[in-house]
Structures are given as structure tokens and as C-alpha cells.
Design a protein around this motif. Structure first.
Motif, PDB file in Angstrom:
ATOM      1  N   GLN A   1       0.764  -1.305  -0.025  1.00 16.69           N
ATOM      2  CA  GLN A   1      -0.111  -0.027  -0.003  1.00 16.69           C
ATOM      3  C   GLN A   1       0.830   1.154  -0.008  1.00 16.69           C
TER       4      GLN A   1
ATOM      5  N   ASP B   1       2.453   1.682  -3.408  1.00 12.67           N
ATOM      6  CA  ASP B   1       1.381   2.097  -4.535  1.00 12.67           C
ATOM      7  C   ASP B   1       1.097   3.338  -4.379  1.00 12.67           C
ATOM      8  N   ALA B   2       0.952   3.916  -3.139  1.00 10.85           N
ATOM      9  CA  ALA B   2       0.636   5.242  -2.982  1.00 10.85           C
ATOM     10  C   ALA B   2       1.632   6.247  -3.345  1.00 10.85           C
TER      11      ALA B   2
ATOM     12  N   LEU C   1      -5.879   7.248  -4.394  1.00  9.98           N
ATOM     13  CA  LEU C   1      -4.623   7.160  -3.790  1.00  9.98           C
ATOM     14  C   LEU C   1      -4.143   8.368  -4.082  1.00  9.98           C
TER      15      LEU C   1
ATOM     16  N   ASP D   1      -7.256   3.845  -0.179  1.00 11.85           N
ATOM     17  CA  ASP D   1      -7.046   2.793  -0.908  1.00 11.85           C
ATOM     18  C   ASP D   1      -8.308   1.707  -0.882  1.00 11.85           C
TER      19      ASP D   1
END
Length: 419
Positions: free
Chosen positions: A133, A136-137, A223, A250
Motif C-alpha cells: 500500500q 503504490d501510494a 490514492l 486505498d
């Protein structure tokens, strides 16, 4: 040996364009429509130390490699000529030594990358595991938090950064983006009073369309903090607060369930192919029985999983990964969803990218003032090259429509498509 002579030795066929270099050498037809000019040793070092799209991209973004005959907001025709006419051969050992001597030992040391470039994949491990996470952010932040104003200039009033659907070849980009959202809504069978979850919602275009046109209570998640703020303001200005909401969140952290429909428009490219099973399982868990999913994403023509090229990975979509529609369908089925329909909209994306390039060219001065010439060059190059890739069937765009069919085999899907 001059730079132009060294370049000529690597070619299989005569060039369809002109190339000039800072040492005064040149090659290619004098009357060529397009001319690439290598302005300095740093540009040469970029090309030598990272052969291929990354080195060329670095030199172009840094301004060390310039192009005449085409606007930097839309270098499509020049890239088309380059891709069709630039064919290299492998040099012999003696030729390779001579070429290295001609470019100079100093140019074998990579210069610092332009500031627009993201760290290489191996350095991103410090930000977390691939497609965690946190990582990805950060990848989403790199691409989508450039500047909302810049996106307005490129995308147009729809603020939609995904493939449009052109009802006719003469349709405008805005008409085609409206049709895209409406096609998704029709495929999902949206009805007043239903609940829609739009994951990876961008600036909330699908959320607002579903609320405004179909009376659906729609929740979008992204995001990108800047996207969420822009979307919430647009929802308020359009008087849709009672139906629409966008959260900076998310999709894995959405607590609500029982949605009538889930739309995912341009998210799957970011999540990683190995995460498809968990992705489709999470969507399945959000749907009510007989609910529908519409998955819209860029794909490959085969089901071999490939990472994006070096330039795209460093400058556009860090950690991007693509595979074929067959893999998407397989993992959706394995997660318990019944796939009802799939559709390839490949050429629609080429037309969409052409529209975005026209917008960037028309608004070039303001775009450069907003984000700097380096970022603007990245976008012109990436969009024009992507258009060419869609046209050449190197990448595709697929819709996959599925239902959460219940244990009795009831899907609530019509006998024939209604859209």
C-alpha cells in the motif's frame, strides 16, 4: 570518427529523418521533415549509457536532444517515422571498440538523471515491497499529483484520464468521454437508488456521471490526495453531495459492502499481476449477490506478463505491469465471478491519446508555466508514443464485465446485452 559516422555504422537502412550533432556532423536526408539535434556531450552520455528508450527519453526531457518539424506537445509523426525507419544492427567486436573510442571514455559515465525521473526499481524497495500500500501510494503520487491545472489543460473539461469511447470517428473527445462513462453505466445496468463503488476513481468522472445521469449513490476512492480534493469540489459545485462522494483511500480499505456495482477504470494496470487474485476477491466481497463488475484496463495482446518499458517506468507509471485479457478473465473467474462479456477498445485509446496531445499542444505555454518544460516534454513524448503502440497492436484496452452469480446460478444478467 564523428558522431554521425558512428551512428551510421549501427544502421541497417538509410534514415528517413535528419540527425545533427554538436560536433558539426550530420546524417540523413537534407530535406527530411524531422530533425533530431544532439546538442551536447551530456546528451550523448545519456544515449550511450542507457541505450534505447530510457537514454533517448533522458536526453529529450533534459533538452539535450531536440526535435524540429514537430511540436513537443505532439511528436507523434516524428516518432512514427523514427519507429518505422530506425533499424539497428549489432556491431562486430572491432566496430564496437572503434565506436566507444569515438564517443569518448568520459561519456561512458552516466550523468545525473533529469529531476523528473523516478528512482529505479531496485531503489524503490526502500519504499516498501512492490505493490504494497505504501509503495503504490508513492507511485500514484508520482504520476497523478503533478498538478490539477496541468491535467485540466491536457484532459479537457471531462478531467478523465482513461480511454474514451468514440461513437463515431467525428465525435469530439468530450463526447467520447461522456459515452465511455455511459457505456460503463449501461453495462453495469445502473438504476436509480443503487449503490456504485468506483475504485481508482481519478477526478470522480464516473462517480458524478452515475449520480447525475442515473440517480445512483456513488462512492469513489483514489490514492491521489489532489484528485480527491478536486473531485469533492466538483461534486459540491454540481450539487451532487447527496449522492456522490470521493475519498482519499486505498480500495483495500473500503469498509462498506453490498454494492450493486463496482467499476474499475484504469486501476488494474497499477496493482501488479500477482495481486489479481486478491484484487478480484476484494471486489467480489464488496458486491451483493447478482451485483456486477466492469473492469476497464490496458492489456497486452498476449497473456505473457511484462513490465512497462524503462522510460515509462521511470517517468510515467512507476511499477506499471501489463498482461493479456485472458489472464484478467481467468483470475476474475477463479475469484468466483462469472464473466459475461469482454470487449477490446484498442483503437479508441489511440484516438483518445491524439486528443490529449492536441490539447497539450494548444495549451503548451500555460502547461510549461504550470509544471516546467521537462514534465511537459515527458507527457508529449509518452502520449504520442503510447498512441503509436495502440495503433500497432502492441497494447490494447479491454472491458471485462462480470457478475457475482449466486450459489443457485442466478446472475440477474439479461438474455442478451442491453447496452
Amino acid at each position: 570518427m564523428s558522431i554521425a559516422e558512428a551512428f551510421e555504422q549501427l544502421l541497417k537502412e538509410p534514415l528517413p529523418l535528419r540527425i545533427t550533432a554538436y560536433d558539426g556532423s550530420e546524417t540523413g536526408p537534407p530535406d527530411a521533415q524531422f530533425t533530431f539535434s544532439l546538442l551536447n556531450e551530456r546528451g550523448l552520455a545519456y544515449l550511450v549509457t542507457a541505450p534505447g528508450d530510457l537514454g533517448m527519453g533522458r536526453a529529450y526531457v533534459a533538452g539535450d536532444l531536440t526535435l524540429s518539424g514537430a511540436h513537443p506537445g505532439d511528436p507523434y509523426e516524428a516518432l512514427k517515422a523514427l519507429k518505422h525507419g530506425l533499424k539497428f544492427r549489432r556491431p562486430s567486436a572491432s566496430e564496437a571498440v572503434a565506436l566507444l573510442r569515438s564517443v569518448g571514455i568520459a561519456n561512458l559515465k552516466p550523468p545525473p538523471a533529469p529531476p523528473e525521473e523516478a528512482p529505479p526499481r531496485w531503489r524503490r524497495v526502500m519504499e516498501g515491497l512492490r505493490h504494497s500500500q505504501g509503495r503504490d501510494a508513492e507511485a500514484i503520487h508520482h504520476h497523478y499529483d503533478v498538478s490539477n491545472r496541468f491535467y485540466e489543460l491536457v484532459l479537457g473539461p471531462s478531467m478523465t484520464y482513461t480511454c474514451a469511447v468514440f461513437p463515431t470517428a467525428e465525435s469530439t473527445l468530450e463526447e467520447a468521454q461522456h459515452e465511455k462513462y455511459d457505456l460503463v453505466a449501461r453495462k453495469l445496468g445502473l438504476q436509480p437508488g443503487q449503490r456504485l463503488l468506483d475504485i481508482g476513481c481519478g477526478w470522480g468522472g464516473m462517480v458524478r456521471h452515475a449520480a447525475r445521469e442515473y440517480g445512483v449513490k456513488a462512492l469513489g476512492v483514489t490514492l491521489s490526495r489532489e484528485q480527491a480534493a478536486w473531485a469533492q469540489q466538483a461534486i459540491k459545485e454540481q450539487g451532487l453531495d447527496h449522492l456522490a462522494e470521493v475519498r482519499f483511500l486505498d480500495y483495500r480499505d473500503v469498509e462498506e459492502t453490498g454494492f450493486d456495482a463496482v467499476s474499475s477504470i484504469g486501476l488494474t494496470e497499477h496493482i501488479g499481476v500477482k495481486n489479481y487474485p486478491a484484487y478480484f476477491a476484494a471486489i467480489n466481497a464488496k458486491l451483493r449477490p447478482q451485483g456486477r463488475l466492469l473492469n476497464h484496463c490496458i492489456t497486452r495482446p498476449t497473456n505473457v506478463t511484462t513490465r512497462t518499458g524503462a522510460f515509462i517506468d521511470r517517468y510515467v507509471f512507476p511499477d506499471g505491469e501489463l498482461t493479456g485479457s485472458g489472464r484478467i478473465i481467468t483470475d476474475a473467474q477463479n475469484a468466483g465471478l462469472e464473466v459475461q462479456h469482454e470487449e477490446n477498445l484498442r483503437f479508441h485509446y489511440a484516438m483518445t491519446l491524439a486528443g490529449w496531445c492536441r490539447n497539450l499542444e494548444a495549451n503548451w505555454d500555460e502547461a510549461v508555466a504550470e509544471v516546467g518544460e521537462g514534465v511537459a516534454r515527458v507527457w508529449g513524448l509518452y502520449m504520442a508514443a503510447s498512441r503509436l503502440s495502440f495503433e500497432r497492436n502492441e497494447i490494447q484496452l479491454h472491458h471485462v464485465l462480470a457478475t457475482k452469480t449466486d450459489s443457485e446460478g442466478v446472475s440477474d444478467f439479461p438474455l442478451r446485452p442491453t447496452w
